[in-house]
Each structure stands twice: as structure tokens, then as C-alpha cells.
Design an enzyme around this catalytic site. Structure first.
Site, PDB file in Angstrom:
ATOM      1  N   LYS A 164      41.340  12.199  21.873  1.00  0.00           N
ATOM      2  CA  LYS A 164      41.758  13.541  21.449  1.00  0.00           C
ATOM      3  C   LYS A 164      40.990  13.911  20.208  1.00  0.00           C
ATOM      4  CE  LYS A 164      44.857  16.608  22.873  1.00  0.00           C
ATOM      5  NZ  LYS A 164      45.433  16.805  24.199  1.00  0.00           N
TER       6      LYS A 164
HETATM    7  P1  NAD Z   1      47.641  27.622  24.037  1.00  0.00           P
HETATM    8  O1  NAD Z   1      46.925  27.745  22.745  1.00  0.00           O
HETATM    9  O2  NAD Z   1      47.134  28.344  25.222  1.00  0.00           O
HETATM   10  O3  NAD Z   1      49.183  28.047  23.861  1.00  0.00           O
HETATM   11  C1  NAD Z   1      49.996  27.559  22.844  1.00  0.00           C
HETATM   12  C2  NAD Z   1      51.129  28.573  22.739  1.00  0.00           C
HETATM   13  O4  NAD Z   1      52.115  28.054  21.866  1.00  0.00           O
HETATM   14  C3  NAD Z   1      50.682  29.922  22.160  1.00  0.00           C
HETATM   15  O5  NAD Z   1      51.232  30.961  22.922  1.00  0.00           O
HETATM   16  C4  NAD Z   1      51.273  29.919  20.768  1.00  0.00           C
HETATM   17  O6  NAD Z   1      51.568  31.218  20.291  1.00  0.00           O
HETATM   18  C5  NAD Z   1      52.529  29.110  21.001  1.00  0.00           C
HETATM   19  N1  NAD Z   1      53.045  28.536  19.768  1.00  0.00           N
HETATM   20  C6  NAD Z   1      52.366  27.952  18.750  1.00  0.00           C
HETATM   21  N2  NAD Z   1      53.216  27.600  17.784  1.00  0.00           N
HETATM   22  C7  NAD Z   1      54.451  27.950  18.209  1.00  0.00           C
HETATM   23  C8  NAD Z   1      55.741  27.815  17.652  1.00  0.00           C
HETATM   24  N3  NAD Z   1      55.892  27.247  16.459  1.00  0.00           N
HETATM   25  N4  NAD Z   1      56.783  28.282  18.368  1.00  0.00           N
HETATM   26  C9  NAD Z   1      56.608  28.866  19.577  1.00  0.00           C
HETATM   27  N5  NAD Z   1      55.412  29.001  20.163  1.00  0.00           N
HETATM   28  C10 NAD Z   1      54.352  28.541  19.480  1.00  0.00           C
HETATM   29  O7  NAD Z   1      47.754  26.045  24.290  1.00  0.00           O
HETATM   30  P2  NAD Z   1      48.040  25.284  25.651  1.00  0.00           P
HETATM   31  O8  NAD Z   1      46.745  24.782  26.151  1.00  0.00           O
HETATM   32  O9  NAD Z   1      48.941  26.071  26.531  1.00  0.00           O
HETATM   33  O10 NAD Z   1      48.821  24.013  25.074  1.00  0.00           O
HETATM   34  C11 NAD Z   1      50.222  24.046  24.853  1.00  0.00           C
HETATM   35  C12 NAD Z   1      50.753  22.636  24.918  1.00  0.00           C
HETATM   36  O11 NAD Z   1      50.418  22.071  26.188  1.00  0.00           O
HETATM   37  C13 NAD Z   1      50.164  21.677  23.870  1.00  0.00           C
HETATM   38  O12 NAD Z   1      51.144  20.746  23.501  1.00  0.00           O
HETATM   39  C14 NAD Z   1      49.062  21.002  24.633  1.00  0.00           C
HETATM   40  O13 NAD Z   1      48.715  19.739  24.061  1.00  0.00           O
HETATM   41  C15 NAD Z   1      49.723  20.869  25.986  1.00  0.00           C
HETATM   42  N6  NAD Z   1      48.800  20.648  27.083  1.00  0.00           N
HETATM   43  C16 NAD Z   1      47.863  21.580  27.427  1.00  0.00           C
HETATM   44  C17 NAD Z   1      46.988  21.311  28.470  1.00  0.00           C
HETATM   45  C18 NAD Z   1      45.964  22.320  28.920  1.00  0.00           C
HETATM   46  O14 NAD Z   1      45.275  22.025  29.900  1.00  0.00           O
HETATM   47  N7  NAD Z   1      45.850  23.475  28.318  1.00  0.00           N
HETATM   48  C19 NAD Z   1      47.075  20.105  29.169  1.00  0.00           C
HETATM   49  C20 NAD Z   1      48.066  19.195  28.813  1.00  0.00           C
HETATM   50  C21 NAD Z   1      48.919  19.480  27.776  1.00  0.00           C
END
Ligand code: NAD
Length: 421
Positions: free
Chosen positions: A110
Site C-alpha cells: 500500500k
Molecule cells: P473514494 O475517494 O472514491 O471515496 C471515498 C468517499 O468517502 C468519498 O465520497 C468521501 O467524501 C467519503 N469520506 C471521506 N471521509 C469521510 C468521512 N469522514 N465521513 C463520511 N464520508 C467520508 O474512495 P474509494 O476508492 O471508494 O475508497 C473507499 C474505501 O474503500 C477505502 O477504505 C478504500 O481503502 C476502500 N477500498 C477501495 C477500493 C477501490 O477499488 N476503490 C478497493 C478496496 C477497498
């Protein structure tokens, strides 16, 4: 809004605590346990980038490889003001267990940069990304460590990393990152993969609990990539109602169900969910406590805690985010009978389709979206069945069961490879 900058919460300590509980069940000997528990390599870089006013700004970035016994390190890069080395360590270790639990031939890695991308323009983001990527050139690579998008990084940022790496080595290297745009070797279905994979396992959990999703309600904390796609598919493919969502700047609540395609378009236009026509606002604490069938934490770590877990009324908690539930909250949810789909299983769809992207890049032969989704479905369902069987066998919760499956696979790889030299 809950921030993950809670001084008493350390995601790396939480990750090691869960690892230890699985290692105890497996009765791992001390040598293998320590080899599997701690990170292999950690890189910290302090690097400059040019800002719009011509000034130089220094940034701190990290890349951690947790374990490569089962294959090259794999894992996203996060841009966020609260990034810490311990958070990146935790996220890297969760990637090791995630790849192992769904049987993908990768280890865990990561990365992260401490920055606020919301205050940066495209040129600044590109300048910072390219310099960070050039600092990583000797550390990453298609057979060594393969980054992907995470919070506040996206396909464009992956394209800049791929281009910077390629310029350094003198030829195009598609497989150095995944989550790329389709035009430079991205995979169909990658953008939707995390949300889609999450919905596949929610569907299996619902069948197991005899719960009808068509009449079901869901709440999404963190309406970003993973959360919005999971919401969209629950509505479009199952007819469920999404009654509340939030993001970093506000919330949208409608007990009769939100118009999710409309909300996605609204967020694309305005950058937030607050003020969506036909919705009210709701505080996060209240939102997490709403009666619903499925609660999807899809933002950051440390959201379901000892303080709020007892108030959760959802039948299923599906962790689209990494590390949203603390170990103390885990116990409370288990005792309340909440069915938990742990992060290393529930959001493994992203890395699974990243793996497909890497395979397609290596072969230079690209799949139809239907094939991507069918293969994703099979992997997610197998993962779910394996974890459920293990939970029943050891009479433990789904998180411990997922770790037992994953840690066992990594431990086996460590044993069979032996220790060099
Ligand atoms: P992203 O940046 O697209 O979305 C994150 C969202 O969380 C945004 O809408 C943001 O406004 C919101 N957010 C941030 N802080 C916040 C808070 N304090 N309260 C409420 N909402 C809040 O990111 P993503 O890729 O969707 O990732 C989100 C989660 O999923 C992370 O934990 C990431 O590690 C995990 N994840 C993502 C992927 C992927 O392929 N994108 C894969 C596995 C895990």
C-alpha cells in the site's frame, strides 16, 4: 462527520490484534507467525513538487510491502491529509490477507501521500504524482509491487504513474499499475469492481440469513467509488432501497429511498451529496443507527467503534471500506448477532479485477466485461463460502474466519518456500 485522526486509534495495532487472534486459532509457531505478521519493506520519501504559484512544496509519501510470499505486492495509493505510516502498514497487511482469502496470487502492499487533493489543481496533482512515482521506480514494478487507486486517487493518477515509470525504464509497462484508463490497458469492469464484489457477497449473506433484498433497505457511509457503486447495484439489480448516504461534506436521507442514479449525477456535478433534491440531512451517528438490512461503511477506518456499535440495527454490515470497524466494536456486533462481511472479503472485488487487469496486460489480450464480471462473481462466491464454512467449523465470527483462511494460506506459502539463503 467522523475523522480517522482519533489519537487513541492505531489501525496497525488493530490489524496486528486481529492477525494474532487468527494465528492463535491456527497455532502458528513463532517464526512463521512473525514472518507473516510484520512488514517486509517500508519506504518513506520526502519529495518536492511545483505548485501553481511556481513555489516548491515538500510532501511525504510512503510505500509499504507487507508480505510477498504468495506473489508480488499489490495495493492502492491513498492521497489524504491524515495518511500515516502506521495506516499504510495496516492497509498493506489487509491487502496480504485480502489476496489470500480470495486466492489471488499477490501479496500485500500500500502507499500514501500526506496531502489534500481537494485543494490541488490538476497540474499540481500531476506534478506531485509524477515526482512520487519517480521516487518509487526502484521499489515498484509489474513483478514486484503493483499500485492501484484508493481514497482520492483515480484512473488518471494511475495513468501518470504508469507513464512516469515507463519513461524511467524506457518502454511502456502497462502492468506496473492497475485501475488505469481503458485506453492504456485498463480492464473493463474495474471501476465498478469493488462495489460489485461487495454486492455479490451481500447477496450470498442475504440468502444465508433468508433475507429478501428486494424489500430491503441499506445505508452507505462514504458515497465515493466503492459506496456509490454498491448502492447503485443494490437498487438496480436487487430493487433494494438506499435510505441514507453521506460523504466528507454532508448527507442525504430519505426513508422512502433515494434516487441513486440521480444522486450519482448530482455528486458528479456538485462534488457532494448534501442538498440533493428530495432528501434531508442526517448526522452520521444517527445514520449508522438507522434500522436497515445492510449497512455499508465505505469511507475510512475507525467508523464503527465501541461507542456506537451497540446502536447499530443493521442485519448485515458489509465493509466496503478497509478497517472501518475496531476490534472492540467487532465483539459487540458479534454478540448482537449482526452478520459481518469483513473488509478483506467484502471489498476484495477491487483487487480481484486488478488481478484480471494485470493478467490482461501480461497477455496483451483483453476480456469482455461479461467475462470480467462472471470471473469476479465466481471468486467472490468461493471466498464467501470458504469463510462461512470456516466460521461454522471454528465457531468464530466472519472476520476471524476470513483471517484463519488467509493467514493459513500465507503461512503455507512461507513454509513451502522456506527461508533464503
Ligand atoms: P473514494 O475517494 O472514491 O471515496 C471515498 C468517499 O468517502 C468519498 O465520497 C468521501 O467524501 C467519503 N469520506 C471521506 N471521509 C469521510 C468521512 N469522514 N465521513 C463520511 N464520508 C467520508 O474512495 P474509494 O476508492 O471508494 O475508497 C473507499 C474505501 O474503500 C477505502 O477504505 C478504500 O481503502 C476502500 N477500498 C477501495 C477500493 C477501490 O477499488 N476503490 C478497493 C478496496 C477497498
Amino acid at each position: 462527520m467522523i475523522s480517522n485522526s482519533n489519537a487513541t486509534y492505531n489501525p496497525w495495532h488493530a490489524a496486528m490484534q486481529v492477525f494474532d487472534s487468527a494465528a492463535d486459532i491456527l497455532q502458528l509457531d513463532e517464526g512463521v507467525r512473525n514472518r507473516a505478521k510484520y512488514t517486509e519493506r517500508e519506504l518513506t520519501v520526502n519529495f518536492p513538487a511545483k505548485m501553481r504559484d511556481g513555489k516548491i512544496q515538500m510532501f511525504t509519501g510512503y510505500r509499504v510491502q507487507h508480505n510477498t510470499a504468495r506473489g508480488p505486492a499489490k495495493g492502492g495509493i491513498r492521497y489524504h491529509p491524515d495518511v500515516t505510516l502506521d495506516e499504510v502498514r495496516a492497509l498493506a497487511s489487509w491487502m496480504t490477507w485480502k489476496c489470500a482469502v480470495v486466492g489471488i496470487p499477490f501479496g500485500g502492499g500500500k502507499g500514501g501521500v500526506i496531502c489534500n487533493p481537494k485543494e490541488m489543481n490538476l497540474l499540481e496533482l500531476e506534478s506531485m504524482t509524477r515526482r512520487f512515482a519517480s521516487e518509487l521506480v526502484g521499489f515498484i514494478g509489474p513483478d514486484r509491487d503493483i499500485p492501484a487507486p484508493d481514497v482520492y486517487t483515480n484512473p488518471q493518477i494511475m495513468a501518470w504513474i504508469m507513464d512516469t515509470y515507463s519513461m524511467h525504464v524506457g518502454h511502456s509497462v502497462m502492468g506496473v499499475v492497475t485501475g488505469k484508463p481503458l485506453s492504456i490497458g485498463g480492464s473493463k469492469g474495474r471501476v465498478e469492481a469493488t462495489g460489485r464484489g461487495c454486492v455479490y457477497v451481500i447477496t450470498e449473506a442475504a440468502k444465508h440469513l433468508n433475507l429478501n433484498l428486494t424489500e430491503g433497505t441499506a445505508v452507505v457511509q462514504g458515497f465515493g467509488n466503492a459506496g456509490s457503486i454498491a448502492a447503485l447495484l443494490l437498487v438496480a439489480e436487487h430493487g433494494a432501497k438506499i435510505i441514507a448516504v453521506n460523504d466528507s461534506s454532508g448527507s442525504a436521507y430519505n426513508p422512502n429511498g433515494l434516487d441513486i442514479p440521480g444522486l450519482i449525477a448530482y455528486k458528479a456535478e456538485t462534488g457532494h451529496v448534501k442538498g440533493f433534491p428530495g432528501s434531508d440531512k442526517i448526522r452520521e451517528e444517527e445514520m449508522l443507527a438507522l434500522p436497515c438490512d445492510v449497512l455499508i461503511p465505505a469511507a475510512l477506518e475507525n467508523v464503527i467503534t465501541a461507542q456506537n456499535a451497540a446502536k447499530i440495527k443493521a442485519r448485515i454490515v458489509a465493509e466496503a471500506a478497509n478497517g472501518p470497524t475496531t476490534p472492540e466494536a467487532d465483539k459487540i456486533l458479534y454478540e448482537k448477532g449482526v452478520f459481518l462481511l469483513p473488509d478483506i472479503l467484502a471489498n476484495a472485488g477491487g483487487v480481484t479485477v486488478s488481478y484480471f487487469e494485470w493478467v490482461q496486460n501480461n497477455y496483451c489480450f483483453f476480456w469482455k466485461e461479461k467475462d470480467v464480471n462472471e470471473n469476479l462473481h465466481d471468486i467472490m462466491i468461493n471466498g464467501f463460502e470458504e469463510v462461512l464454512k470456516t466460521a461454522q467449523k471454528h465457531k468464530v465470527d466472519m472476520r476471524r474466519a476470513a483471517y484463519v483462511v488467509a493467514v493459513n494460506r500465507v503461512a503455507e506459502a512461507i513454509r513451502v518456500r522456506g527461508i533464503y539463503p
